[in-house]
Each structure stands twice: as C-alpha cells, then as structure tokens.
Design a protein around this motif. Structure first.
Motif, PDB file in Angstrom:
ATOM      1  N   HIS A  24       0.965  -1.216   0.091  1.00 39.05           N
ATOM      2  CA  HIS A  24      -0.468   0.053  -0.064  1.00 39.05           C
ATOM      3  C   HIS A  24       0.738   1.271  -0.304  1.00 39.05           C
ATOM      4  CE1 HIS A  24      -3.640  -2.356   0.886  1.00 39.05           C
ATOM      5  NE2 HIS A  24      -3.170  -2.831   1.380  1.00 39.05           N
ATOM      6  N   SER A  25       0.637   2.043  -0.653  1.00 40.50           N
ATOM      7  CA  SER A  25       1.753   3.465  -1.259  1.00 40.50           C
ATOM      8  C   SER A  25       0.768   4.503  -1.312  1.00 40.50           C
ATOM      9  CB  SER A  25       2.604   3.317  -2.171  1.00 40.50           C
ATOM     10  OG  SER A  25       3.526   4.532  -2.329  1.00 40.50           O
ATOM     11  N   VAL A  26       0.641   5.700  -0.666  1.00 43.57           N
ATOM     12  CA  VAL A  26      -0.087   6.701  -0.777  1.00 43.57           C
ATOM     13  C   VAL A  26       0.956   8.136  -0.878  1.00 43.57           C
ATOM     14  CG1 VAL A  26      -1.692   8.967   0.040  1.00 43.57           C
ATOM     15  CG2 VAL A  26      -1.829   5.976   0.340  1.00 43.57           C
ATOM     16  N   GLN A  27       1.310   8.803  -1.553  1.00 44.04           N
ATOM     17  CA  GLN A  27       1.803   9.784  -2.086  1.00 44.04           C
ATOM     18  C   GLN A  27       1.216  11.045  -2.262  1.00 44.04           C
ATOM     19  OE1 GLN A  27       5.993   9.236  -3.477  1.00 44.04           O
ATOM     20  NE2 GLN A  27       5.214   7.041  -3.742  1.00 44.04           N
ATOM     21  N   ASN A  28       1.675  12.252  -1.695  1.00 41.57           N
ATOM     22  CA  ASN A  28       1.123  13.068  -1.784  1.00 41.57           C
ATOM     23  C   ASN A  28       2.612  15.216  -1.969  1.00 41.57           C
ATOM     24  OD1 ASN A  28      -1.752  15.116  -2.088  1.00 41.57           O
ATOM     25  ND2 ASN A  28      -0.411  15.528  -0.354  1.00 41.57           N
ATOM     26  N   TYR A  29       1.698  15.663  -2.376  1.00 43.20           N
ATOM     27  CA  TYR A  29       3.008  16.644  -3.119  1.00 43.20           C
ATOM     28  C   TYR A  29       2.182  17.657  -3.826  1.00 43.20           C
ATOM     29  CZ  TYR A  29       6.543  20.122  -4.930  1.00 43.20           C
ATOM     30  OH  TYR A  29       7.466  20.881  -5.682  1.00 43.20           O
ATOM     31  N   PRO A  64       9.058  -5.511  -7.193  1.00 37.76           N
ATOM     32  CA  PRO A  64       8.062  -5.064  -6.595  1.00 37.76           C
ATOM     33  C   PRO A  64       7.671  -3.784  -6.082  1.00 37.76           C
ATOM     34  CG  PRO A  64       7.092  -7.252  -6.922  1.00 37.76           C
ATOM     35  CD  PRO A  64       8.852  -6.913  -7.035  1.00 37.76           C
ATOM     36  N   LYS A  65       8.683  -3.257  -4.903  1.00 37.20           N
ATOM     37  CA  LYS A  65       9.236  -2.324  -4.098  1.00 37.20           C
ATOM     38  C   LYS A  65       9.666  -1.480  -4.591  1.00 37.20           C
ATOM     39  CE  LYS A  65       8.908  -4.806   0.558  1.00 37.20           C
ATOM     40  NZ  LYS A  65       9.983  -5.980   1.883  1.00 37.20           N
ATOM     41  N   ASP A  66      11.137  -1.582  -5.423  1.00 38.75           N
ATOM     42  CA  ASP A  66      11.581  -1.363  -6.043  1.00 38.75           C
ATOM     43  C   ASP A  66      10.407   0.058  -6.915  1.00 38.75           C
ATOM     44  OD1 ASP A  66      13.831  -1.165  -4.153  1.00 38.75           O
ATOM     45  OD2 ASP A  66      14.800  -2.450  -5.710  1.00 38.75           O
ATOM     46  N   ALA A  67       9.929  -1.407  -7.602  1.00 34.93           N
ATOM     47  CA  ALA A  67       8.449  -0.521  -8.511  1.00 34.93           C
ATOM     48  C   ALA A  67       7.483   0.571  -8.556  1.00 34.93           C
ATOM     49  CB  ALA A  67       8.162  -2.306  -9.531  1.00 34.93           C
ATOM     50  N   VAL A  68       6.996  -0.018  -7.024  1.00 35.56           N
ATOM     51  CA  VAL A  68       6.271   1.170  -6.387  1.00 35.56           C
ATOM     52  C   VAL A  68       7.381   2.889  -6.289  1.00 35.56           C
ATOM     53  CG1 VAL A  68       5.225   1.363  -4.319  1.00 35.56           C
ATOM     54  CG2 VAL A  68       4.506  -0.746  -5.328  1.00 35.56           C
ATOM     55  N   ALA A  69       8.238   2.495  -5.249  1.00 38.04           N
ATOM     56  CA  ALA A  69       8.622   3.154  -4.930  1.00 38.04           C
ATOM     57  C   ALA A  69       9.536   4.184  -6.415  1.00 38.04           C
ATOM     58  CB  ALA A  69      10.071   2.974  -4.332  1.00 38.04           C
ATOM     59  N   ASN A  70       9.559   3.700  -7.771  1.00 34.60           N
ATOM     60  CA  ASN A  70      10.265   4.511  -8.610  1.00 34.60           C
ATOM     61  C   ASN A  70       8.986   5.268  -9.468  1.00 34.60           C
ATOM     62  OD1 ASN A  70      13.432   4.311  -8.826  1.00 34.60           O
ATOM     63  ND2 ASN A  70      12.729   2.268  -8.462  1.00 34.60           N
ATOM     64  N   TYR A  71       8.299   4.493  -8.622  1.00 34.76           N
ATOM     65  CA  TYR A  71       6.821   4.986 -10.322  1.00 34.76           C
ATOM     66  C   TYR A  71       6.028   6.209  -9.395  1.00 34.76           C
ATOM     67  CZ  TYR A  71       2.034   4.773 -12.393  1.00 34.76           C
ATOM     68  OH  TYR A  71       1.090   5.812 -13.285  1.00 34.76           O
ATOM     69  N   GLY A  72       6.511   6.058  -7.613  1.00 33.26           N
ATOM     70  CA  GLY A  72       5.771   6.917  -6.876  1.00 33.26           C
ATOM     71  C   GLY A  72       6.921   8.208  -7.753  1.00 33.26           C
ATOM     72  N   LYS A  73       8.599   8.200  -7.192  1.00 32.73           N
ATOM     73  CA  LYS A  73       9.423   8.791  -7.836  1.00 32.73           C
ATOM     74  C   LYS A  73       8.589   9.961  -9.113  1.00 32.73           C
ATOM     75  CE  LYS A  73      12.557   7.541  -4.955  1.00 32.73           C
ATOM     76  NZ  LYS A  73      13.896   7.002  -4.436  1.00 32.73           N
ATOM     77  N   ALA A  74       8.389   9.226  -9.863  1.00 32.57           N
ATOM     78  CA  ALA A  74       8.758   9.413 -11.596  1.00 32.57           C
ATOM     79  C   ALA A  74       7.144  10.293 -11.335  1.00 32.57           C
ATOM     80  CB  ALA A  74       8.267   8.315 -12.844  1.00 32.57           C
ATOM     81  N   TYR A  75       6.064   9.486 -10.162  1.00 35.56           N
ATOM     82  CA  TYR A  75       4.606  10.808 -10.691  1.00 35.56           C
ATOM     83  C   TYR A  75       4.407  11.875 -10.606  1.00 35.56           C
ATOM     84  CZ  TYR A  75      -0.045  11.410 -10.121  1.00 35.56           C
ATOM     85  OH  TYR A  75      -1.660  12.005  -9.906  1.00 35.56           O
ATOM     86  N   ILE A  76       5.934  12.124  -9.196  1.00 37.93           N
ATOM     87  CA  ILE A  76       5.798  13.316  -8.492  1.00 37.93           C
ATOM     88  C   ILE A  76       6.796  14.239  -9.703  1.00 37.93           C
ATOM     89  CG2 ILE A  76       6.478  14.797  -6.797  1.00 37.93           C
ATOM     90  CD1 ILE A  76       5.811  12.578  -5.166  1.00 37.93           C
ATOM     91  N   GLU A  77       7.483  13.836  -9.905  1.00 41.54           N
ATOM     92  CA  GLU A  77       8.398  14.320 -10.934  1.00 41.54           C
ATOM     93  C   GLU A  77       7.776  14.677 -12.109  1.00 41.54           C
ATOM     94  OE1 GLU A  77      11.465  15.950 -10.905  1.00 41.54           O
ATOM     95  OE2 GLU A  77      11.644  14.852  -7.933  1.00 41.54           O
ATOM     96  N   ASN A  78       7.020  14.599 -12.650  1.00 35.10           N
ATOM     97  CA  ASN A  78       5.838  14.507 -14.300  1.00 35.10           C
ATOM     98  C   ASN A  78       5.610  15.571 -13.875  1.00 35.10           C
ATOM     99  OD1 ASN A  78       7.280  12.612 -15.669  1.00 35.10           O
ATOM    100  ND2 ASN A  78       6.105  11.055 -15.153  1.00 35.10           N
ATOM    101  N   TYR A  79       4.461  15.517 -12.704  1.00 38.09           N
ATOM    102  CA  TYR A  79       3.350  16.965 -12.094  1.00 38.09           C
ATOM    103  C   TYR A  79       4.755  17.749 -11.588  1.00 38.09           C
ATOM    104  CZ  TYR A  79       0.214  19.353  -9.109  1.00 38.09           C
ATOM    105  OH  TYR A  79      -0.384  20.841  -7.935  1.00 38.09           O
TER     106      TYR A  79
END
Length: 280
Positions: free
Chosen positions: A39-44, A94-109
């Motif tokens: 479960h991962s929740v990220q907010n920026y 799986p854990k690295d995929a979740v972490a890296n996807y979250g980082k990319a999502y925020i950077e794209n934003y």
C-alpha cells in the motif's frame, strides 16, 4: 455365498469404473501461490505549500511472493509489475517498482506545473487544472487449475476534463509463466463468432431491439465490435471487458460481456492452455 459376494464386488468395480470414465471433474483446487500487498500513498503540493494544488497517488499492489517453481515465480513477478505499471518497470522488484513509479509521478507533476506556470499568470486556474489524482489497484480474479487471472483498475485525473478510468485483465499459464492470449485459446477466425455475440449481449442487456437504439443510449461501432484481448477466465466461461470510450461514451460504465464456454466451444482449441477448465 462366496460366489455371490465375488460377483457383487466385480459389479461394483465395473460400475465405479464406468462412473469415473464418464464424468469429468471441474477443477476447484487453488494454485499454491502466496501473495503480498504493498500500500502506498504519496502526496505533493505545489512549491511544498499545503495551500496550493497537489498531486496524489494511491497504489494497492498485490503480487506473488511464493511459488514452488522459482523460475515461474520470477516470470510472474515481472508480469505483475509490467502490467500494473508498464514495461519500463518490468525489471524492478515489486517494492522498487512502487517507489520508482511514485518518484516519477511526482517529478512529472512538477514538470507539468513548471510548464503551466510559465505560460499562465492566473492563479485562479491552478486548482481546477493542476490538481492531479491517480488511484491504481489490482485484484486476483481466478487462481485454479494452473491458471492465474488478475485485474488492474486505474482512475486518473489531470485537471479540467482530462480524466479516465480503465480495467485491464491478464491471464497467466502457470505451466509456462507466460500470458495467455486469444490466439492461444481460439481457433483462427474466432472474431467472426464473437462479434455477433457482443452485439446480441448489448441489445439484450439494454432491453432494446436494434443497433440504432443502442446508439441513442451512447454506444457506437457495435457492428465492428471485435475481441480486444482484455478478458478474464474461470471454470464457467470467458468475460470480455471494453472500457469507457472503447465502444461507448464515457458517461456509460465499462462493457462486461460474459460468454459461457458452451456457446463458443466450436471456436476453442482442444489443446489450449485452458482446456482443463472446459467440461465437454
């Protein structure tokens, strides 16, 4: 008396043999796979200011962690990661995929915000056009008879009217660790059989009489409705899903068409990866 008992025993054996030869059990045993969930929740917030628009990412990722064949397990994890995110993440754990996807999502934003702020001086439009949201999760839908099926659900909003949601389904052959495609289970020419089934299903489920009436409800291109490789399987049949905008307006729900195996048995290959699911 002994002879009678012998005859009875022989008759019982013959009867049991005939019974076992003429019945085919539907597979019910679950495949022995263990799963875990991240479960991962990220907010920026824009400029790290909580009063400003923000991006919000929620992920619920179920993935296999244990299976008796290590090579198959590795393949399963790659498939789960690639299908949940995309193929560029396929080699991540799986854990690295979740972490890296979250980082990319925020950077794209952040990059989108930068471009927007450079081309728009109005602060009034920020909240409407630059609050991003994405929620993605997956669910195990079938796990029996060396077949594993799961579904990925994603909803995504990127400001204004730019939003979408979709359901994507995947079916895996556990004997090979590979995805099962339509070509694996159907004989050539199956499209001609399935298209009228899709059309008839929509007409009946919407309680109308014609394609024109379906179009009035917001459907389109029904006469050309073709298999899209977006399906689930179970012991009863195959379920096709057509997402919003595929053959219908976005105001309508995704189209889900369940087809029992006995309605398409002429189109099914006898030696397909799902042959053990089908009782004939």
């Amino acid at each position: 008396m002994k002879q009678i008992n012998i005859y009875l025993a022989i008759l019982c054996a013959i009867a049991m043999s005939l019974f076992s030869c003429n019945t085919k059990k539907t597979p019910t045993r679950d495949n022995i796979i263990e799963f875990d969930t991240i479960h991962s929740v990220q907010n920026y917030h824009w400029d790290n200011d909580s009063t400003q628009p923000s991006c919000n990412l929620k992920l619920t990722f179920i993935y296999p962690v244990s299976y008796d064949d290590k090579a198959i397990l590795d393949s399963l994890q790659r498939i789960f990661v690639s299908c949940f995110f995309d193929e560029t993440y396929g080699l991540y754990s799986p854990k690295d995929a979740v972490a890296n996807y979250g980082k990319a999502y925020i950077e794209n934003y952040k990059e989108d915000v930068k471009i927007f702020s450079e081309n728009n001086d109005s602060h009034d439009d920020r909240e409407e056009f630059f609050s991003y949201y994405e929620t993605t999760s997956n669910q195990i839908k079938f796990n029996q008879a060396d077949i594993l099926a799961f579904q990925v659900t994603q909803s995504n909003y990127k400001g204004g009217a730019s939003s979408y949601e979709f359901l994507k389904n995947y079916v895996i052959n556990l004997k090979t660790g590979k995805l099962i495609t339509e070509d694996d289970i159907f004989k050539p020419g199956y499209e001609k059989l399935l298209t009228p089934i899709f059309k008839d299903y929509l007409i009946k489920s919407n309680k109308v009489q014609s394609i024109n009436e379906l179009e009035d409800l917001g459907y389109f291109g029904i006469d050309e409705m073709a298999p899209n490789d977006n399906f689930l399987l179970d012991t009863k049949g195959i379920t096709y899903i057509f997402n919003k905008g595929e053959y219908s307006a976005y105001k309508l729900d995704a189209i889900k068409v369940f087809i029992p195996f006995n309605e398409i048995d002429l189109a099914l290959k006898d030696d397909s990866p799902i042959s053990q699911l089908i009782t004939k």
